[in-house]
Motif scaffolding. Structure first.
Motif, short mmCIF file in Angstrom:
data_model
loop_
_atom_site.label_atom_id
_atom_site.label_comp_id
_atom_site.label_asym_id
_atom_site.label_seq_id
_atom_site.Cartn_x
_atom_site.Cartn_y
_atom_site.Cartn_z
N ARG A 81 -19.14 27.05 -12.25
CA ARG A 81 -19.86 26.12 -13.11
C ARG A 81 -19.12 24.79 -13.18
NH1 ARG A 81 -20.58 31.46 -14.57
NH2 ARG A 81 -22.08 31.93 -16.20
N GLY A 82 -19.81 23.73 -12.80
CA GLY A 82 -19.22 22.41 -12.96
C GLY A 82 -19.78 21.77 -14.21
N VAL A 83 -19.03 20.89 -14.85
CA VAL A 83 -19.53 20.32 -16.10
C VAL A 83 -19.12 18.86 -16.23
CG1 VAL A 83 -17.54 20.96 -17.53
CG2 VAL A 83 -19.79 20.74 -18.58
N ALA A 158 -16.39 16.93 -10.61
CA ALA A 158 -17.02 18.24 -10.79
C ALA A 158 -17.55 18.76 -9.44
CB ALA A 158 -18.14 18.16 -11.81
N VAL B 169 -11.86 22.44 -21.10
CA VAL B 169 -12.97 23.17 -20.47
C VAL B 169 -13.22 22.63 -19.07
CG1 VAL B 169 -15.44 23.60 -20.59
CG2 VAL B 169 -14.06 23.80 -22.64
N LYS B 170 -13.13 21.31 -18.92
CA LYS B 170 -13.31 20.71 -17.60
C LYS B 170 -12.30 21.29 -16.62
CE LYS B 170 -14.73 17.54 -14.64
NZ LYS B 170 -15.92 16.75 -14.46
N THR B 173 -13.28 24.68 -15.52
CA THR B 173 -14.36 24.73 -14.52
C THR B 173 -13.85 24.31 -13.15
OG1 THR B 173 -15.08 22.47 -14.93
CG2 THR B 173 -16.12 24.20 -16.24
N LEU B 174 -12.67 23.67 -13.10
CA LEU B 174 -12.08 23.34 -11.80
C LEU B 174 -11.20 24.49 -11.31
CD1 LEU B 174 -11.13 19.59 -12.34
CD2 LEU B 174 -13.23 20.55 -11.43
#
Lengths: 261, 270
Positions: A81-83, A158, B169-170, B173-174
């Motif tokens: 999931r990228g955000v 992302a 959170v970023k 996600t990486l």
């Protein structure tokens, strides 16, 4: 979509979410095909962002489950999931190029590349930067960039991690109208290249319909006037937004008939 | 024009900056003149010229008994204790701050404990430190650590918690692990703030250093001041006080410069 596999890529099944005794979402069911662009709109406090956090696996639903590509429900945010958030989506202590490299290097044990990997990653990052039009500021820090450039960088970062789905939480909410329009073009182009599955929460209906293939509207189907928080929200409309909201009609049919000049 | 919108010019600004220094000096000078006019052998407010002469003697002439320039020895001993105390505190505070700020389990275990420990007045447990660690260097360094570490830990862990959740959170996600988040996202953003906190805790650190030296020591700036107090040697005391002030000011300046040079990205956001 035209003849693609009907196998749904993202499924949300009977999602309930409540904070303490207060229900936020109830009975949310939705399936999304790979490559679809889903806009999520709704009034403030109607659970749009909660739904996005559930998709992100930042929170887990009280009931129901969300699956991506048939994988078991995630318990925390991960590589699939990228955000991009409205703010704080890039790392202020890294240069623009380092931010892009981080998209690939953060998954390693120490979070950095060395030697030949480093060189290759830097070259790939430079390609990405050229594509998103930030190559001229590669060595600057994000704080020196404009809001639109920072969001472009956040999207580029992302995508550098190659996620299965991209989640955007009001990504253009803090931008001025002109920048927002150019960001729409940027996102449309990028999407045409990558065919990424995208979920975008937005306040702006026009933006939602312009960019999305589908527009999901979150609202409360039941309303108790003496207790506005008694019921949660769900998806009340699911619009097909292709071709400006009239997907199966063309203003002008393509008839292959010669027309007068 | 409103007072809040009036800006001093360059020359006036410099003059205003110098004014309180000049006024303090002049007030001291007048007081000293008045006392010396009444009693030329008065020791309480020595004339500025006397202090200057004493300072020169202290900085350059060796002690007759030990044949060493005491001021430099005192300075070296005190700075060593101060650097050790502040350095160890900064290191521990960074590690514990990151752990408390990032890991809910560590936070649940330690946050309350640190908050309670930080309420203990460090000087009240100085006797315990002397008994446990002896009268040597260790007890003085430990006093500085006991004095500033709880503040630094609380400050650093709060700074970690202040980092926007979105950024963490970023990173997740990486594909970043907890270790990578700590090393690549949290720590680099914490260091400039650590320098700020260390600058703030230098004042208390000096306080605890001089208190420890005053009570039990054989060398050190605080020891010397409390030693010559018995002879009412105000010229020596004032020289030492000015010297300590200068040292503290230079340390603050050095840390500020370091912060600017080492973390250019914090400047960029201004």
């Amino acid at each position: 979509m035209d003849g693609g596999q009907p196998v749904s890529f993202v499924t949300a099944e009977n999602i309930f979410q409540s904070y303490g005794a207060r229900p936020i979402l109830e009975r949310v069911n939705v399936t999304v095909d790979e490559g679809e662009f889903i806009s999520i709109v709704g009034a403030s406090g109607c659970g749009k962002s909660t739904f996005l956090r559930l998709l992100l696996a930042q929170e887990r639903p009280t009931r129901g489950e969300i699956r991506i590509a048939g994988a078991p429900p995630a318990v925390e945010p991960g590589l699939d999931r990228g955000v991009v958030f409205q703010k704080y989506s890039v790392f202020p202590h890294m240069t623009v190029r380092e931010n892009i490299v981080a998209g690939e290097s953060f998954r390693t044990t120490w979070g950095v590349f060395s030697g030949a990997h480093k060189k290759a990653a830097r070259d790939r990052a430079d390609d990405t930067l050229a594509r998103i039009g930030l190559d001229h500021v590669a060595d600057q820090y994000p704080a020196t960039l404009s809001g639109g450039m920072q969001q472009r960088l956040a999207i580029g970062q992302a995508l550098a991690a190659k996620p299965r789905i991209l989640l955007l939480d009001e990504p253009f909410g803090a931008l001025d109208p002109g920048t927002r329009l150019s960001m729409h073009d940027f996102l449309t182009e990028l999407r045409a290249e990558t065919r990424m599955t995208v979920f975008m929460v937005t306040h702006d209906l026009e933006e939602g319909f312009k960019l999305g293939d589908r527009v999901l509207v979150f609202d409360k189907p039941r309303w108790d006037p003496t207790d506005p928080n008694a019921y949660g929200a769900t998806i009340t409309y699911d619009f097909d937004a292709r071709d400006g909201g009239i997907p199966f009609q063309r203003i002008e049919e393509d008839t292959h008939v010669l027309r007068p000049a | 024009m409103r007072l809040i919108n009036r800006q001093p010019g360059v020359a006036l600004k410099a003059a205003l900056m110098a004014l309180p220094f000049v006024l303090t000096f002049v007030a001291y000078w007048i007081g000293s003149e008045i006392r010396l006019a009444e009693n030329p052998s008065d020791k309480l407010l020595p004339a500025p010229s006397t202090i200057a002469a004493t300072a020169e003697r202290l900085f350059t002439e060796p002690d007759r008994r030990s044949d060493r320039i005491l001021l430099w020895h005192d300075t070296a001993a005190s700075l060593m204790r101060l650097f050790l105390g502040v350095g160890i505190s900064a290191l521990l505070a960074t590690i514990l701050g990151v752990l408390i700020g990032l890991l809910p389990h560590v936070r649940a275990t330690l946050a309350g404990f640190v908050a309670v420990v930080s309420m203990i007045p460090p000087l009240a447990i100085l006797p315990i430190l002397f008994i446990v660690f002896g009268l040597g260097e260790l007890s003085k360094v430990v006093l500085i650590i006991v004095g500033i570490l709880p503040f630094l830990i609380r400050d650093q862990s709060q700074r970690v918690l202040d980092i926007p959740r979105e950024m963490i959170v970023k990173a997740e996600t990486l594909g970043a692990s907890s270790l990578v988040i700590a090393l690549r996202v949290v720590l680099p953003q914490l260091l400039p703030r650590l320098i700020q906190s260390v600058r703030l805790s230098l004042g208390p650190a000096w306080l605890f250093l001089i208190a420890a030296e005053a009570i039990a020591s054989e060398v050190g700036l605080g020891y010397r001041i409390f030693l010559v107090r018995r002879f009412l040697a105000m010229d020596v005391i004032l020289t030492y006080v000015l010297w300590i002030t200068l040292l503290a000011f230079l340390m603050d300046l050095a840390l500020r410069t370091l912060s600017r040079k080492a973390f250019p990205w914090t400047e960029a956001s201004l």
